[in-house]
Motif scaffolding. Structure first.
Motif, PDB file in Angstrom:
ATOM      1  N   GLU A  67       0.837  -1.209   0.000  1.00 48.17           N
ATOM      2  CA  GLU A  67       0.000   0.000   0.000  1.00 48.17           C
ATOM      3  C   GLU A  67       0.870   1.256   0.000  1.00 48.17           C
ATOM      4  O   GLU A  67       0.535   2.266  -0.623  1.00 48.17           O
ATOM      5  N   GLN A  68       2.008   1.160   0.686  1.00 50.52           N
ATOM      6  CA  GLN A  68       2.916   2.309   0.683  1.00 50.52           C
ATOM      7  C   GLN A  68       3.550   2.524  -0.689  1.00 50.52           C
ATOM      8  O   GLN A  68       3.779   3.660  -1.099  1.00 50.52           O
ATOM      9  N   ARG A 109       3.637   6.082  -5.362  1.00 54.55           N
ATOM     10  CA  ARG A 109       3.505   6.301  -6.807  1.00 54.55           C
ATOM     11  C   ARG A 109       2.303   7.171  -7.169  1.00 54.55           C
ATOM     12  O   ARG A 109       2.103   7.476  -8.342  1.00 54.55           O
ATOM     13  N   ASP A 110       1.501   7.541  -6.170  1.00 57.68           N
ATOM     14  CA  ASP A 110       0.276   8.289  -6.410  1.00 57.68           C
ATOM     15  C   ASP A 110       0.542   9.493  -7.316  1.00 57.68           C
ATOM     16  O   ASP A 110       1.381  10.341  -7.012  1.00 57.68           O
ATOM     17  N   VAL A 111      -0.179   9.537  -8.412  1.00 55.60           N
ATOM     18  CA  VAL A 111       0.054  10.605  -9.392  1.00 55.60           C
ATOM     19  C   VAL A 111      -0.378  11.977  -8.839  1.00 55.60           C
ATOM     20  O   VAL A 111       0.076  13.019  -9.308  1.00 55.60           O
ATOM     21  N   THR A 141       6.733   6.904   1.512  1.00 56.11           N
ATOM     22  CA  THR A 141       7.533   6.811   0.302  1.00 56.11           C
ATOM     23  C   THR A 141       8.406   5.563   0.412  1.00 56.11           C
ATOM     24  O   THR A 141       8.519   4.969   1.486  1.00 56.11           O
ATOM     25  N   VAL A 142       8.983   5.167  -0.714  1.00 56.63           N
ATOM     26  CA  VAL A 142       9.815   3.957  -0.726  1.00 56.63           C
ATOM     27  C   VAL A 142      11.136   4.243  -1.446  1.00 56.63           C
ATOM     28  O   VAL A 142      11.241   5.192  -2.218  1.00 56.63           O
ATOM     29  N   LYS A 198      11.974  -4.743   2.110  1.00 60.93           N
ATOM     30  CA  LYS A 198      12.030  -3.718   3.162  1.00 60.93           C
ATOM     31  C   LYS A 198      12.344  -2.330   2.597  1.00 60.93           C
ATOM     32  O   LYS A 198      13.378  -1.741   2.876  1.00 60.93           O
ATOM     33  N   ILE A 199      11.445  -1.850   1.769  1.00 62.45           N
ATOM     34  CA  ILE A 199      11.713  -0.617   1.036  1.00 62.45           C
ATOM     35  C   ILE A 199      11.006   0.605   1.596  1.00 62.45           C
ATOM     36  O   ILE A 199      11.155   1.696   1.072  1.00 62.45           O
ATOM     37  N   ASN A 200      10.199   0.425   2.662  1.00 60.86           N
ATOM     38  CA  ASN A 200       9.485   1.597   3.174  1.00 60.86           C
ATOM     39  C   ASN A 200      10.360   2.422   4.126  1.00 60.86           C
ATOM     40  O   ASN A 200      11.389   1.962   4.609  1.00 60.86           O
ATOM     41  N   ALA A 201       9.923   3.643   4.346  1.00 60.01           N
ATOM     42  CA  ALA A 201      10.720   4.619   5.080  1.00 60.01           C
ATOM     43  C   ALA A 201      11.139   4.107   6.466  1.00 60.01           C
ATOM     44  O   ALA A 201      12.295   4.213   6.859  1.00 60.01           O
TER      45      ALA A 201
END
Lengths: 282, 318
Positions: free
Chosen positions: B59-60, B65-67, B220-221, B249-252
């Motif tokens: 979800e993150q 990526r939310d435009v 963000t990621v 494990k790419i989230n902040a």
């Protein structure tokens, strides 16, 4: 694959090695599909007698072929990978790569001499998880470069890599920044850094220390780039011209200094090291 | 429902539409429901905020990526009292996927460089979806050297799916353009602060992130490769990207715990990013604080600390 012509090698030279041929078996060249025997491959310095395709060589074969006999002393031989993200299946992949290659990680670094010139040398091994760069590869490169500064020696790295090691996530991506920073220190110290790009050098390795050398040598026929050709085709639908991203293409576009067949790399390095030492003028 | 890009938001959107109906009804019936509506709205905000505390890594990724996310230009407008955009790499072209220029933040002249995604399809096509080509990195490189010459600190904004993967980019030396940025930033003799404002995609993002301080917004990621790419290579199934987002494990929060980023700034729900004064104030204060700290350091100490900051990242056995 159906319109590819299968070429055959004149076997007359190899007749006397028939026994070896039979026992070791034949295989086809991945580039031109010519049938070659293991004995022929060795006889021909690990490239295809028909199309000059350079077969992959291991890190140790590379070091033995480049360094003066018995001059190489390995550093950081026991630095080994951990699984920092607890990524599923990573330990098994590492164990398999170690078993298949006899290496602890995808790069061998150390000190040796080439034609009598002392150098720091590193050689990556494409058989070890595609030569991908994780924490260990990054660490060993940085450490080797820092030692080159400590001993005031030129640094030579043989690159081959599929890119960053995904299983280590951001730890692996950061190795690009870390190794580039170490190259920066080499430059500041005024030391010579030569990189030799061998087949294949792509992704994060090309986009970091590999392309930051004073002199960049591409081995004949090597695939060198940032995005691999398959991904370019898949994502953009572009038809890639023959020879795209090969050494000969790169020198044409101004990205590398020299393209050399593997057998001539050692003598070229000796000449470069000699000139960089200032020659023998009074 | 076109607005419903995020499955986890479906219940809140439904509730919002019911509230709209209630408002209409209140007019029709000439009855005042405003107290009730305000009550439900308050409850709705609480529910949404609570849900934002428990987002899954995937979800993150979607939020990153939310435009509709603010772009580098929006943040510049918000933070810089005067900004002059500068163009071109002096070699080949001007890449709209990276913008840069000079401006004033908190009374201090700075150089700002960042990825620029578009807000709609037309803009995104023009900006190549924020995927820089070599000329983008070479423009940034030129602006960094200029910042160094004039002793201006550098602020970078990170939001890209990655470097452009096309043939032209390869032809003009994408790898060389990125590595030159890594080299340049790693020894730049002025402070560098990076803010990850969306997607930190691979080497194309790292090229602007070799900073003294890396700040990430909470949703963000930053990733070695996109979860889809990793899934397709490692699992041979790009549809399992959600699994990969968790494994990588790419989230902040994860990256903060791993010591890769220095600060995480809590974001409000995506609808209120720039409207939330608390969020904007926190971001502004954080940037100012980092710049103050870094500007007070001696230049050689600054460069040495940046070297060590990256030198120590990596996990292995000796």
């Amino acid at each position: 694959m159906f319109n590819k012509k299968r070429g055959y090698i004149d076997l007359s030279n190899a007749k006397k090695n028939q026994a070896a041929l039979d026992s070791e078996g034949n295989f086809s060249c991945p580039s031109c599909s010519a049938w070659i025997s293991e004995a022929q491959k060795i006889q021909n310095n690990d490239f295809c007698p028909r199309c000059s395709y350079h077969f992959a060589v291991s890190a140790w074969e590379r070091i033995h072929a480049i360094c003066d006999e018995n001059s190489f002393e390995e550093w950081d031989a026991n630095v080994s990978s951990v699984n920092p993200l607890e990524f599923p299946g990573y330990e098994e992949k590492l164990a398999k790569a170690q078993e298949e290659t006899g290496l602890i990680e995808g790069i061998v670094t150390g000190r040796g001499s080439i034609g009598g010139f002392d150098v720091v040398i590193g050689a990556m091994d494409s058989r070890f998880m595609m030569g991908s760069m994780g924490s260990v590869v990054g660490e060993k490169i940085c450490h080797a470069m820092e030692k080159a500064i400590q001993y005031s020696l030129p640094c030579i790295i043989f690159c081959c890599s599929g890119g960053a090691r995904m299983q280590e996530g951001m730890f692996s991506l950061i190795q690009m920044a870390k190794t580039s920073a170490a190259v920066g220190r080499l430059h500041e110290a005024g030391l010579l850094y030569i990189s030799i790009l061998t087949h294949p050098t792509t992704g994060g390795v090309t986009a970091s220390f590999a392309s930051l050398a004073d002199i960049i040598i591409a081995e004949t026929g090597a695939l060198i780039g940032f995005t691999g050709p398959r991904v370019i085709q898949q994502t953009t639908g572009q038809i890639l011209p023959p020879g795209f991203q090969r050494s000969e293409y790169l020198i044409k576009h101004g990205m590398v200094d020299l393209v050399q067949p593997r057998v001539e790399v050692r003598s070229l390095l000796i000449r470069l090291l000699n000139v960089h030492q200032g020659g023998n003028h009074g | 429902m076109a607005k419903n890009k995020f499955e986890f938001e479906a219940p809140y959107l439904l509730l919002e539409s019911k509230l709209d109906e209630l408002r209409k009804l209140s007019v029709q019936l000439n009855t005042d429901f405003s107290a009730e509506i305000a009550n439900i709205e308050k409850r709705l905000d609480q529910m949404r905020e609570e849900r934002y505390q428990h987002l899954t890594p995937w979800e993150q990724v979607l939020l990153a990526r939310d435009v509709d996310r603010p772009t580098t230009k929006d943040y510049i407008k918000l933070l810089c009292s005067d900004f002059i955009e500068l163009h071109g790499d002096r070699l080949y072209g001007d890449d709209p996927a990276i913008i840069g220029g000079i401006g004033i933040i908190d009374g201090r002249a700075v150089t700002v460089v960042g990825h620029q995604k578009g807000r709609d399809t037309k803009e995104n096509i023009n900006n190549n979806f924020g995927m820089p080509r070599p000329e983008g990195y070479r423009k940034a490189h030129r602006l960094l050297l200029e910042a160094e010459k004039f002793g201006r600190p550098v602020l970078t904004f990170i939001n890209t799916p990655g470097a452009d993967p096309g043939m032209g980019a390869e032809e003009r030396g994408q790898a060389w353009a990125i590595s030159e940025m890594l080299l340049c930033l790693s020894s730049l003799r002025v402070p560098v602060v990076s803010v990850v404002t969306g997607e930190g995609g691979s080497g194309g993002a790292l090229a602007l992130s070799v900073a003294d301080r890396i700040i990430m917004l909470s949703n963000t990621v930053f990733s070695v490769a996109s979860p889809e790419t990793c899934a397709s290579i490692l699992l041979r199934d790009s549809k399992r990207a959600d699994e990969m987002a968790a494994s990588l494990k790419i989230n902040a929060k994860s990256l903060y715990d791993m010591g890769i980023v220095d600060e995480v700034i809590e974001e409000p729900p995506r609808q209120y990013l720039l409207e939330s004064t608390a969020f904007v104030q926190t971001l502004e204060n954080s940037i100012k604080r980092h710049l103050d700290e870094l500007c007070s350091l001696d230049v050689s100490e600054l460069v040495e600390l940046r070297y060590r900051r990256f030198r120590k990242i990596g996990k292995f056995n000796e």
